[in-house]
Scaffold this active site. Structure first.
Site, PDB file in Angstrom:
ATOM      1  N   SER A 293      -9.580   4.401  -9.715  1.00 14.09           N
ATOM      2  CA  SER A 293      -8.792   4.281 -10.926  1.00 14.09           C
ATOM      3  C   SER A 293      -7.708   5.354 -10.826  1.00 14.09           C
ATOM      4  O   SER A 293      -7.814   6.236 -10.009  1.00 14.09           O
ATOM      5  CB  SER A 293      -9.718   4.539 -12.106  1.00 14.09           C
ATOM      6  OG  SER A 293      -8.963   4.874 -13.210  1.00 14.09           O
ATOM      7  N   CYS A 294      -6.642   5.286 -11.611  1.00 14.40           N
ATOM      8  CA  CYS A 294      -5.526   6.157 -11.262  1.00 14.40           C
ATOM      9  C   CYS A 294      -4.451   6.307 -12.317  1.00 14.40           C
ATOM     10  O   CYS A 294      -4.489   5.695 -13.362  1.00 14.40           O
ATOM     11  CB  CYS A 294      -4.815   5.611 -10.045  1.00 14.40           C
ATOM     12  SG  CYS A 294      -5.814   4.651  -8.982  1.00 14.40           S
ATOM     13  N   ALA A 295      -3.439   7.133 -11.953  1.00 12.80           N
ATOM     14  CA  ALA A 295      -2.189   7.236 -12.704  1.00 12.80           C
ATOM     15  C   ALA A 295      -1.057   6.817 -11.780  1.00 12.80           C
ATOM     16  O   ALA A 295      -1.070   7.164 -10.601  1.00 12.80           O
ATOM     17  CB  ALA A 295      -1.959   8.672 -13.139  1.00 12.80           C
TER      18      ALA A 295
ATOM     19  N   HIS B 167       1.557   8.259  -7.202  1.00 16.52           N
ATOM     20  CA  HIS B 167       0.210   7.806  -7.502  1.00 16.52           C
ATOM     21  C   HIS B 167      -0.752   8.984  -7.499  1.00 16.52           C
ATOM     22  O   HIS B 167      -0.635   9.886  -6.681  1.00 16.52           O
ATOM     23  CB  HIS B 167      -0.212   6.809  -6.416  1.00 16.52           C
ATOM     24  CG  HIS B 167      -1.533   6.181  -6.680  1.00 16.52           C
ATOM     25  ND1 HIS B 167      -2.701   6.652  -6.154  1.00 16.52           N
ATOM     26  CD2 HIS B 167      -1.860   5.108  -7.434  1.00 16.52           C
ATOM     27  CE1 HIS B 167      -3.691   5.889  -6.568  1.00 16.52           C
ATOM     28  NE2 HIS B 167      -3.219   4.945  -7.345  1.00 16.52           N
ATOM     29  N   SER B 168      -1.699   8.956  -8.414  1.00 21.04           N
ATOM     30  CA  SER B 168      -2.755   9.959  -8.415  1.00 21.04           C
ATOM     31  C   SER B 168      -4.079   9.225  -8.497  1.00 21.04           C
ATOM     32  O   SER B 168      -4.233   8.308  -9.296  1.00 21.04           O
ATOM     33  CB  SER B 168      -2.588  10.874  -9.629  1.00 21.04           C
ATOM     34  OG  SER B 168      -3.679  11.745  -9.723  1.00 21.04           O
TER      35      SER B 168
END
Ligand code: SF4
Ligand code: SF4
Lengths: 503, 368
Positions: B21-23, B190-191
């Protein structure tokens, strides 16, 4: 010769409840019940009972119980079935005829496959609140679409192949008028039409009076006997199916005895009344793959390339290679019938020992077609023992586009799996041409039951999809990541292309 | 139209998929003006809680104007000795115009592998001659990724590059000195918050083929269907992430089949049948055909993606909006972000809005 055969069922009549109304006598086509004038009461001959349970359901006083009778000393090797069959053959000297699908104890792969559900990292979708889409298209798809854009207009340039649109990935399997009664045949046609799916005529043609009304929801079959086949028959259809084989009896043909060839059947099948309708084991114009291709294209010609052509085979050992050849020969849909598939009559040896489970056949066909890059050139329908919505879900996740249900549809109409279809005396009015028996099935009521089954399974499929976080059936198709095996050997997992539970 | 369907490799179809899952964040200057990395780094810091330090990365467009005509190949070496092999491979198939180590800061505590960049031009020989330059590069990049152990190509487009690794995005930015060294007109970032911890530098986003990059937030439930369909077209997932599947689908549909994003968005996130059935005849037929033919590329389950290539940046979320996406605008700048707060943290936008599920946000370079 004194028969050594023991009854298979015992009829238990509760004397206190029974008021000798004789309903059971009328209901039983196998003459189990009779009225004993001397004793002034209804009695039974258990040895004639086939266990169809008709009398139990219809006894107004709930006085009857039909219970299986296991007579011999239990033996896991010399199982009762073998003992009975040997005795039967010692008395008759003939092959053993039976019907329905294989009932032998072999591994049921559906039962060794478990489904997935979303937790935390991926939300499940609530089918009560969100749309869940089961609409399915069957037929050849192009590799890509060429789309032309002009001033706020888009146009698809690619020429498309005919496809069938169905509202649930479940179709009724081929069961001919002749093998089943007109009323059973019509029940399925009405249900398919109402639900937005398809029924299959089987190899017995399509009654003239049904053509106009049901042409858009009928897959018409062209089998080795070519019964009822003419250009009008092919054109009054949604699709055409060339039947090469059947899971219940791969490699052999069929035989509808003359007594079943009534006036209407004779006109539908285009054969003289009272003659045996014999389907040869092979199609005598198909001795190789190129012959199949010629027939496929002949049928496409006759229907102006407007209908998908399906080819149905039994699941046998080289099924993947055969399927690939069929697609290359021009089949738009391939139907694979597993060894559990049913029939109106078959030698028991064929039913029990020939063919392979459809789960394995499906997995290897789907994988092979993908390896060859031709999976989208056809759709895959599988049948042969689909018992519940979970089987449907598993089949689709393994790679099927849709499933055929035959036995399950008949059970919905009333069938109790007594395996006596070949006697023509079906007590439930399904597998019979006796007007007194077939009128027991009212097509309206039959259609309602079959429709309800489609509805119930579709709802269940939606539930499972939502749990997996999927809201369109196409995202389940071939999605084996959502399956895990339990109690399977490494080679079985490999053929199925799934991981073991916990992996 | 479809060419270079490379020889199919048999997989037995059982893979371990990466769950995460991410930012995500993307910013584009539609006038083509190039700007530094400060803005996107700050935006990513603002969404720190959406990641867990196990992956961060950036794609930047317009960074190598001096090598505009060369494919810029960014390669990671987990073992320095494999560099020789890659050098040999690239020299065999390409004219290597220039190459150098990608500069990194010494004192960043991340334990990075070695990175190198090559500026190359295709040297097609024999049967490869029929391939387009792009297809040739894809073919060779796939060969390195699947055939040379411990070497992995991060990016392979012209005048762009991907910088990524195991760490928070700001740490990765510091390592590669993105703020100091590079200027571009599109930045995406992206993180990661992987639920398993492979901690592999190649597993971070953005994911790249040629100049196409994808950053992605979500876990798609149609992964198996999508992956097995793409295999038929010669795409083999080597990373087993959802993002890889989306990147290949983008490559197939947008680059090879030349479909515009407006259509591709409707393949990934199509309207519901209920809606389609209510459309006027022509539209209905179009959407029905699209769904029928491209059913295996419907991306099901939650996702938000930012796709970029030269001249275009696109944000898209799934058809029932199971993952967040916010868009914003300030002058020529277009933003796409997991959170509105991140946009507001780096500018005072003229406008912010929440795009509908399946409706792409599209930034295109203005014609000059
Ligand atoms: S139907 Fe029931 S009540 Fe009537 S005779 Fe038979 S067993 Fe007795
Ligand atoms: S169709 Fe009739 S005869 Fe055949 S198994 Fe079912 S109940 Fe028995």
């Amino acid at each position: 010769m004194k028969s050594h055969l023991l009854p298979e069922f015992i009829v238990e009549r509760d004397e206190e409840r029974c008021d000798n109304c004789k309903v059971c006598i009328k209901q039983c086509p196998f003459d189990v019940h009779y009225y004993d004038e001397e004793r002034e009461k209804v009695m039974s001959k258990s040895e004639l009972c086939v266990g169809c349970q008709r009398c139990v359901v219809y006894c107004p006083r709930n006085a009857l119980r039909i219970v299986p009778y296991k007579a011999y000393r239990p033996n896991d090797y010399w199982h009762e079935d073998y003992i009975r069959d040997i005795k039967k053959q010692a008395e008759s000297g003939g092959i053993i005829l039976t019907s329905c699908g294989s009932s032998r104890r072999a591994k049921v792969y559906w039962d060794h496959i478990l489904l997935n559900a979303s937790q935390v990292t991926n939300p499940s979708i609530d089918p009560l609140r969100e749309p869940m889409e089961l609409r399915t298209f069957l037929g050849r798809k192009p590799d890509y679409l060429e789309i032309e854009f002009s001033e706020d207009d888009v146009e698809i340039k690619t020429e498309l192949y005919p496809n069938l649109m169905i509202e649930t990935p479940i179709l009724f399997a081929g069961m001919s008028y002749g093998a089943i009664s007109y009323n059973a045949f019509k029940s399925l046609a009405i249900a398919a039409k109402k639900f937005g799916t398809l029924f299959n005529t089987g190899e017995g043609g399509m009654p003239k009076d049904m053509r106009e009304e049901f042409k858009d929801c009928a897959i018409v079959q062209c089998a080795s006997g070519r019964f009822g086949v003419d250009p009008e028959y092919f054109n009054y259809s949604a699709a055409i199916e060339i039947k090469i084989g059947q899971g219940a009896k791969p490699g052999i043909g069929g035989h509808l005895p003359g007594e079943k060839v009534t006036a209407t059947i004779s006109s539908t099948r285009m054969i003289p009344e009272g003659t045996d309708a014999i389907s040869p084991a092979p199609h005598h114009d198909i001795y190789s793959i190129e012959d199949l291709s010629m027939l496929i294209y002949a049928l496409k010609e006759v229907t102006n390339y407007e209908k998908p052509i399906c080819v149905k085979i039994a699941a046998v050992h080289n099924v993947a290679a055969i399927a690939s050849g069929m697609v290359r020969a021009g089949a738009d849909i391939i139907a694979i019938d597993g060894f559990r598939g049913g029939t109106g009559a078959t030698p028991k040896i064929m039913r029990e020992h020939v063919g392979i489970p459809v789960e394995l056949a499906l997995a290897s066909v789907d994988q092979r077609l993908r390896e060859e890059g031709i999976r989208n050139k056809c759709s895959i329908i599988v049948g042969g023992g689909i018992r519940c919505a979970a089987d449907v879900v598993k089949a689709i996740a393994l790679g099927a586009d849709a499933v055929y249900i035959g036995t399950a549809a008949l059970i919905a109409l009333g069938c109790t799996m007594c395996q006596r279809c070949h006697t023509g005396k079906c007590a439930w009015g399904i597998c019979t041409q006796d007007p007194n028996l077939s009128k027991r099935l009212n097509p309206k009521v039959g259609a309602e039951r079959a429709y309800n089954l489609l509805r119930a399974w579709s709802l269940e499929i939606k539930d499972v999809l939502g749990g997996m976080g999927i809201n369109a059936i196409e995202s389940l198709r071939g999605n084996r990541d959502h399956l895990r095996g339990i109690g399977l050997e490494e080679w079985e997992l490999k053929v199925l292309g799934i991981k073991g539970a916990g992996e | 139209m479809i060419n270079n369907v490379s020889k199919l490799r048999v997989t037995d179809g059982r893979v371990n998929k990466d769950i995460q899952s991410c930012a995500i964040f993307g910013v584009m200057d539609r006038s083509g003006r190039r700007f530094g990395g400060k803005m996107i780094i700050e935006a990513m810091k603002n969404m720190k809680v959406r990641g867990n330090g196990l992956g961060g990365g950036f794609a930047v467009y317009g960074i190598y104007p001096e090598y505009k005509d060369c494919y810029a190949i960014h390669v990671m070496f987990e073992k320095e000795e494999v560099k020789q092999k890659v050098d040999g491979f690239l020299n065999k198939y390409f004219d290597v115009v220039d190459d150098e180590e990608i500069p990194t800061k010494e004192d960043v505590n991340l334990d990075p592998p070695m990175f190198w960049r090559y500026f190359v031009k295709p040297q097609k020989k024999g049967k490869d001659k029929i391939l387009s330059d792009d297809d040739y590069v894809v073919d060779k990049v796939m060969k390195i990724n699947t055939g040379i152990d411990y070497a992995y190509v991060f990016s392979s487009g012209k005048d762009m590059g991907v910088f990524k690794g195991v760490g928070f995005p700001e740490e990765i930015a510091e390592l590669f000195m993105l703020e100091e060294l590079y200027k571009g007109y599109i930045w995406t970032a992206h993180s990661r918050f992987p639920t398993n911890t492979p901690g592999w530098w190649g597993g971070a986003h953005p994911f790249c083929i040629l100049d196409w990059t994808v950053v992605h937030n979500g876990e798609i439930s149609s992964y198996g269907t999508n992956r097995r369909f793409l295999e038929m077209y010669g795409y083999y997932c080597t990373l087993f992430t959802d993002t890889e599947v989306i990147a290949y689908a983008v490559d197939l549909l947008m680059r090879k089949q030349k479909l515009p994003i407006e259509v591709v968005a409707k393949i990934f996130a199509p309207p519901m049948w209920d809606q389609i059935d209510r459309m006027e005849e022509k539209k209905k037929k179009f959407y029905t055909t699209l769904r029928m033919v491209y059913a295996p590329l419907l991306i099901n389950g939650p996702f938000t993606i930012i796709i970029a290539h030269h001249g275009e940046m696109i944000g898209l979320t799934d058809r029932i909006r199971l993952r967040p996406i916010t868009a914003g605008e300030k002058g020529d700048l277009l933003f796409v972000s997991s959170e509105e707060a991140a946009i507001r943290a780096v500018c005072k936008p003229d406008k912010v809005w929440t795009p509908k599920g399946g409706e792409p946000v599209i930034g295109r370079l203005k014609k000059r």
